[in-house]
Scaffold this active site. Structure first.
Site, PDB file in Angstrom:
ATOM      1  N   CYS A  44       0.829  -1.207   0.000  1.00 39.52           N
ATOM      2  CA  CYS A  44       0.000   0.000   0.000  1.00 39.52           C
ATOM      3  C   CYS A  44       0.867   1.262   0.000  1.00 39.52           C
ATOM      4  O   CYS A  44       1.455   1.595  -1.017  1.00 39.52           O
ATOM      5  CB  CYS A  44      -0.989  -0.024   1.172  1.00 39.52           C
ATOM      6  SG  CYS A  44      -2.372   1.135   0.946  1.00 39.52           S
ATOM      7  N   HIS A  87      -3.415  -4.544   0.243  1.00 40.68           N
ATOM      8  CA  HIS A  87      -2.927  -5.063   1.524  1.00 40.68           C
ATOM      9  C   HIS A  87      -2.906  -6.590   1.480  1.00 40.68           C
ATOM     10  O   HIS A  87      -3.863  -7.260   1.858  1.00 40.68           O
ATOM     11  CB  HIS A  87      -3.808  -4.560   2.675  1.00 40.68           C
ATOM     12  CG  HIS A  87      -3.428  -3.206   3.165  1.00 40.68           C
ATOM     13  ND1 HIS A  87      -2.550  -3.008   4.214  1.00 40.68           N
ATOM     14  CD2 HIS A  87      -3.785  -1.973   2.723  1.00 40.68           C
ATOM     15  CE1 HIS A  87      -2.383  -1.713   4.411  1.00 40.68           C
ATOM     16  NE2 HIS A  87      -3.120  -1.054   3.513  1.00 40.68           N
ATOM     17  N   GLU A 124      -1.359  -8.638   3.347  1.00 35.98           N
ATOM     18  CA  GLU A 124      -1.432  -9.299   4.663  1.00 35.98           C
ATOM     19  C   GLU A 124      -2.868  -9.532   5.113  1.00 35.98           C
ATOM     20  O   GLU A 124      -3.121 -10.338   6.025  1.00 35.98           O
ATOM     21  CB  GLU A 124      -0.662  -8.482   5.707  1.00 35.98           C
ATOM     22  CG  GLU A 124      -1.413  -7.342   6.365  1.00 35.98           C
ATOM     23  CD  GLU A 124      -1.596  -6.113   5.472  1.00 35.98           C
ATOM     24  OE1 GLU A 124      -2.184  -5.122   5.936  1.00 35.98           O
ATOM     25  OE2 GLU A 124      -1.134  -6.133   4.300  1.00 35.98           O
TER      26      GLU A 124
END
Length: 292
Positions: free
Chosen positions: A166, A258, A260
């Site tokens: 990001c 993102h 994760e």
């Protein structure tokens, strides 16, 4: 005396026998033999233990990744802050994570850490890419901007892997001389939503994630012009916004989404799994450790 196996082991054993034989004949000759073979033995020993260390590093699961952080102002002191999801996600692949506190020698961190994750967060101050703050309200953290720039420089100098998420993709672009859109005209397609990206045919993402995939999106800024040495690996299907990049000669890559938050067992914003992407980065870090 135990004889070491292999050609190099035989050489060391011969050296030891040569010294012992000389010692029996004459102490001065033993000393001369020791000095003549000492340099060769030391060189062999250094090479031997270097190979052993490489094998151990390759086997270990204690790969350590440094995660950049932001700050939250406080009445008494600013607090280092970062989402736990990064550490939880990378732990799925046997990597440990350390949060950067924002202080200390970046060159020492780059020496001791195995890889760098430039994490998500607020906007980069526009002065870092030749723009001003006037006319648009934004939340910036100049100390973080400078810290991440210095970390990225040191990790690149050591050719250690760097991955951006990001905000991280924007940090990478600006570091290499690129610029950003301060406010996307199509921000509504990218703020707190899910959208489709298309990976580049010759980019590193295509083989890992396929041609088209749905990703989460939490940004209102994006890359405007690419920095030196960077190539595009993914774009938004709806408006062509750059969503993935990689460097053409350094182990540096980044995505706008993102990743994760797209790991089963950790967090799932979409049905698409980013396990191949994060696993690839950890593998890249481990390989860099072995060849260092």
């Amino acid at each position: 005396m135990n004889r070491m196996k292999g050609k190099r082991g035989w050489r060391v054993d011969c050296c030891q026998r040569k010294i012992l034989t000389a010692a029996q004949d004459s102490p001065p000759l033993a000393l001369e033999a020791w000095h003549s073979d000492r340099e060769e033995f030391c060189l062999w020993k250094e090479r031997f233990f270097r190979q052993i260390c490489k094998k151990e590093v390759k086997k270990t699961e204690d790969t350590v990744i440094l995660i950049s952080t932001g700050t939250i102002p406080g009445k008494r002191s600013a607090q280092t802050a970062q989402s736990e999801l990064y550490a939880r996600a990378f732990s799925q692949f046997g990597a440990s994570c350390v949060l950067d506190g924002g202080y200390g020698d970046v060159s020492i961190l780059a020496e001791r850490m195995d890889g760098l994750l430039l994490s998500g967060g607020g906007d980069i101050h526009p002065r870092f890419y030749g723009r001003s703050m006037s006319g648009q309200a934004t939340s910036v953290d100049e100390q973080r901007d400078e810290r991440e720039r210095d970390l990225l420089r040191c990790f690149c100098e050591k050719r250690k892997p760097v991955f951006g998420i990001c905000r991280g993709i924007q940090v990478v672009d600006v570091f290499f001389g690129g610029t950003l859109f301060r406010e996307l005209g199509t921000a509504h397609l990218h703020e707190s939503t899910i959208h489709t990206v298309v990976t580049a045919e010759n980019g590193g993402l295509r083989g890992m994630l396929g041609e088209r995939l749905s990703v989460n999106s939490y940004h209102h800024q994006a890359i405007r012009t690419l920095g030196r040495g960077l190539v595009v690996t993914a774009v938004s299907d709806a408006d062509g916004v750059i969503e993935g990049i990689e460097h053409d000669s350094l182990p540096v890559s980044a995505v706008q989404w993102h990743a994760e938050r797209m790991i089963e067992g950790v967090c799932r914003d979409t049905d698409v799994s980013m396990r191949p992407l994060l696993s690839h980065f950890v593998t890249q870090v481990r390989r860099a450790c072995v060849t260092a």
